[in-house]
Motif scaffolding. Structure first.
Motif, PDB file in Angstrom:
ATOM      1  N   MET A   1     -76.330  63.717 -74.977  1.00 26.93           N
ATOM      2  CA  MET A   1     -75.103  64.454 -75.221  1.00 26.93           C
ATOM      3  C   MET A   1     -75.232  65.338 -76.454  1.00 26.93           C
ATOM      4  O   MET A   1     -74.707  66.437 -76.470  1.00 26.93           O
ATOM      5  CB  MET A   1     -73.966  63.436 -75.380  1.00 26.93           C
ATOM      6  CG  MET A   1     -72.610  64.048 -75.306  1.00 26.93           C
ATOM      7  SD  MET A   1     -72.369  64.695 -73.649  1.00 26.93           S
ATOM      8  CE  MET A   1     -70.683  65.088 -73.711  1.00 26.93           C
ATOM      9  N   LYS A   2     -75.943  64.830 -77.486  1.00 24.79           N
ATOM     10  CA  LYS A   2     -76.135  65.627 -78.691  1.00 24.79           C
ATOM     11  C   LYS A   2     -76.961  66.869 -78.400  1.00 24.79           C
ATOM     12  O   LYS A   2     -76.706  67.932 -78.958  1.00 24.79           O
ATOM     13  CB  LYS A   2     -76.822  64.801 -79.784  1.00 24.79           C
ATOM     14  CG  LYS A   2     -75.916  63.834 -80.485  1.00 24.79           C
ATOM     15  CD  LYS A   2     -76.655  63.172 -81.639  1.00 24.79           C
ATOM     16  CE  LYS A   2     -75.757  62.236 -82.398  1.00 24.79           C
ATOM     17  NZ  LYS A   2     -76.464  61.639 -83.541  1.00 24.79           N
ATOM     18  N   ALA A   3     -77.955  66.726 -77.534  1.00 25.08           N
ATOM     19  CA  ALA A   3     -78.812  67.860 -77.206  1.00 25.08           C
ATOM     20  C   ALA A   3     -78.018  68.956 -76.495  1.00 25.08           C
ATOM     21  O   ALA A   3     -78.219  70.143 -76.757  1.00 25.08           O
ATOM     22  CB  ALA A   3     -79.983  67.408 -76.339  1.00 25.08           C
ATOM     23  N   ILE A   4     -77.122  68.548 -75.616  1.00 27.07           N
ATOM     24  CA  ILE A   4     -76.302  69.519 -74.898  1.00 27.07           C
ATOM     25  C   ILE A   4     -75.389  70.266 -75.870  1.00 27.07           C
ATOM     26  O   ILE A   4     -75.223  71.477 -75.776  1.00 27.07           O
ATOM     27  CB  ILE A   4     -75.493  68.834 -73.783  1.00 27.07           C
ATOM     28  CG1 ILE A   4     -76.438  68.317 -72.702  1.00 27.07           C
ATOM     29  CG2 ILE A   4     -74.475  69.791 -73.187  1.00 27.07           C
ATOM     30  CD1 ILE A   4     -75.768  67.473 -71.646  1.00 27.07           C
ATOM     31  N   LYS A   5     -74.833  69.532 -76.833  1.00 24.50           N
ATOM     32  CA  LYS A   5     -73.966  70.169 -77.827  1.00 24.50           C
ATOM     33  C   LYS A   5     -74.746  71.146 -78.691  1.00 24.50           C
ATOM     34  O   LYS A   5     -74.260  72.224 -79.022  1.00 24.50           O
ATOM     35  CB  LYS A   5     -73.297  69.118 -78.706  1.00 24.50           C
ATOM     36  CG  LYS A   5     -72.199  68.361 -78.019  1.00 24.50           C
ATOM     37  CD  LYS A   5     -71.531  67.377 -78.956  1.00 24.50           C
ATOM     38  CE  LYS A   5     -70.445  66.594 -78.258  1.00 24.50           C
ATOM     39  NZ  LYS A   5     -69.791  65.637 -79.163  1.00 24.50           N
ATOM     40  N   LYS A   6     -75.981  70.798 -79.056  1.00 28.04           N
ATOM     41  CA  LYS A   6     -76.810  71.689 -79.861  1.00 28.04           C
ATOM     42  C   LYS A   6     -77.156  72.956 -79.083  1.00 28.04           C
ATOM     43  O   LYS A   6     -77.097  74.060 -79.612  1.00 28.04           O
ATOM     44  CB  LYS A   6     -78.082  70.984 -80.307  1.00 28.04           C
ATOM     45  CG  LYS A   6     -77.863  69.988 -81.406  1.00 28.04           C
ATOM     46  CD  LYS A   6     -79.162  69.350 -81.841  1.00 28.04           C
ATOM     47  CE  LYS A   6     -78.914  68.303 -82.906  1.00 28.04           C
ATOM     48  NZ  LYS A   6     -80.162  67.684 -83.351  1.00 28.04           N
ATOM     49  N   ILE A   7     -77.524  72.794 -77.827  1.00 29.00           N
ATOM     50  CA  ILE A   7     -77.866  73.954 -76.993  1.00 29.00           C
ATOM     51  C   ILE A   7     -76.652  74.847 -76.795  1.00 29.00           C
ATOM     52  O   ILE A   7     -76.741  76.068 -76.907  1.00 29.00           O
ATOM     53  CB  ILE A   7     -78.451  73.496 -75.640  1.00 29.00           C
ATOM     54  CG1 ILE A   7     -79.819  72.858 -75.861  1.00 29.00           C
ATOM     55  CG2 ILE A   7     -78.555  74.660 -74.676  1.00 29.00           C
ATOM     56  CD1 ILE A   7     -80.393  72.198 -74.632  1.00 29.00           C
ATOM     57  N   LEU A   8     -75.512  74.245 -76.532  1.00 32.23           N
ATOM     58  CA  LEU A   8     -74.283  75.013 -76.363  1.00 32.23           C
ATOM     59  C   LEU A   8     -73.925  75.746 -77.647  1.00 32.23           C
ATOM     60  O   LEU A   8     -73.523  76.910 -77.618  1.00 32.23           O
ATOM     61  CB  LEU A   8     -73.145  74.098 -75.931  1.00 32.23           C
ATOM     62  CG  LEU A   8     -71.809  74.774 -75.621  1.00 32.23           C
ATOM     63  CD1 LEU A   8     -71.975  75.759 -74.475  1.00 32.23           C
ATOM     64  CD2 LEU A   8     -70.762  73.738 -75.271  1.00 32.23           C
ATOM     65  N   GLY A   9     -74.106  75.092 -78.785  1.00 32.19           N
ATOM     66  CA  GLY A   9     -73.843  75.726 -80.072  1.00 32.19           C
ATOM     67  C   GLY A   9     -74.768  76.902 -80.321  1.00 32.19           C
ATOM     68  O   GLY A   9     -74.340  77.950 -80.819  1.00 32.19           O
ATOM     69  N   LEU A  10     -76.052  76.758 -79.981  1.00 33.64           N
ATOM     70  CA  LEU A  10     -77.001  77.854 -80.153  1.00 33.64           C
ATOM     71  C   LEU A  10     -76.674  79.032 -79.241  1.00 33.64           C
ATOM     72  O   LEU A  10     -76.766  80.189 -79.651  1.00 33.64           O
ATOM     73  CB  LEU A  10     -78.427  77.367 -79.896  1.00 33.64           C
ATOM     74  CG  LEU A  10     -79.040  76.504 -80.987  1.00 33.64           C
ATOM     75  CD1 LEU A  10     -80.400  75.984 -80.534  1.00 33.64           C
ATOM     76  CD2 LEU A  10     -79.163  77.272 -82.274  1.00 33.64           C
TER      77      LEU A  10
END
Length: 68
Positions: A1-10
């Motif tokens: 879930m953290k990875a998805i949030k990071k990708i979405l943020g980028l």
């Protein structure tokens, strides 16, 4: 879930950088920034802004290239 949030943020950050670069390309804004910063600094900032936008948006461009 953290990875998805990071990708979405980028991706979101890349979209904001892209929008700012498009805004800077308008003639009135471009002339004011050119007069404020000078030629060398303005062109250096513009190149770095475009590079950051391209680097952050490459996943989106890659997926678009794969779609028919």
């Amino acid at each position: 879930m953290k990875a998805i949030k990071k990708i979405l943020g980028l991706v979101l950050f890349g979209g904001v950088v892209y929008a700012v670069s498009k805004l800077v390309q308008r003639d009135e804004v471009e002339e004011k920034l050119f007069a404020l910063f000078g030629e060398d600094l303005y062109l250096d900032i513009l190149d770095k802004l475009r590079l950051v936008g391209d680097l952050l948006m490459w996943p989106v461009d890659f997926v678009r290239a794969l779609l028919p």
